[in-house]
Write an enzyme that holds these catalytic residues in place. Sequence first.
Site, PDB file in Angstrom:
ATOM      1  N   GLU A  81       0.811  -1.221   0.000  1.00 51.45           N
ATOM      2  CA  GLU A  81       0.000   0.000   0.000  1.00 51.45           C
ATOM      3  C   GLU A  81       0.850   1.278   0.000  1.00 51.45           C
ATOM      4  OE1 GLU A  81      -4.378  -0.636   1.583  1.00 51.45           O
ATOM      5  OE2 GLU A  81      -2.946  -0.516   3.229  1.00 51.45           O
ATOM      6  N   HIS A 102      -5.571   1.219  10.630  1.00 51.36           N
ATOM      7  CA  HIS A 102      -6.784   0.407  10.656  1.00 51.36           C
ATOM      8  C   HIS A 102      -7.407   0.437  12.058  1.00 51.36           C
ATOM      9  CE1 HIS A 102      -4.333  -2.147   7.543  1.00 51.36           C
ATOM     10  NE2 HIS A 102      -4.784  -1.028   7.003  1.00 51.36           N
TER      11      HIS A 102
HETATM   12 ZN    ZN Z   1      -4.436  -0.518   4.910  1.00 51.99          ZN
END
Ligand code: ZN
Length: 261
Positions: A81, A102
């Site tokens: 990412e 997250h």
């Molecule tokens: Zn992520």
Amino acid sequence: MDPPALQLLRRKLIDGNHILHHHGILDAYGHLSVRHPLDPDIFIMSRNIAPGLLASPDDLIEYTVSTGQPLDSSSPGGFVERHIHSEIYARHPDVHSVAHSHAEAVLPYTIAMDVPLRACTHMAGFLGAAPVPVYDVAEHTEDGSDLLVREGTLARELARHFDDGCVVALMRGHGFTVVAERVELAVLRAIYTQKNAVVQTAAMTLCAAVNPPGGNPGRGIRYLSEEEAVAAAHMTRWSAKRPWGLWLREVEESGLYLNQG
Ligand SMILES: [Zn+2]
């Protein structure tokens, strides 16, 4: 020997990873990055390890902003990412640090589409007075996406959410991303985004307890006004060094974290 500014920022980046892990913003996943202090076309982030275990400048990788690829092709593997970071740095020259999390307290606001996350405490004025925007990767992928922002096209759409001074974007079923002009402020914003979510959820629970469905709607929750959000965001901008000093001491004393930078 690397320039002192680069050495200092690498050490700060490692500390920032530890602080975000200590506060539950990063677990084994998520990441923090910084723009290179001497070359704006480069950014720096960890190799593919849990943020709490990041310990050495050798664990850091330099990436080209325009491609999201490592400068050194023999670098250890990085995060898939990382394009979240490269596309934000490419679109927003004033951004010098990006955090992607997250954190569980924020996640409900990425999936409860009728309940937007909003600034309700003065420490989170940077969220602004409007609902925090939600980016849905599924709008840009085929069915069956794992919701990861794996490549530049998806990350480019996310990067647009930071236009017009927005510094936090939620990501549906996934988490959130914050930006700032320096790493201490990115860390502060990530931590207080989570704290604001905790407080908002508690306030909504209280309101629901006294105003059950079908009952008198009452006065509801009072969020920050536009003027309050601007003033409060300014306050955290000039005061960010104070919590950073405390958070740094916490991770230095915890015994878990190592910083060889
Ligand atoms: Zn992520």
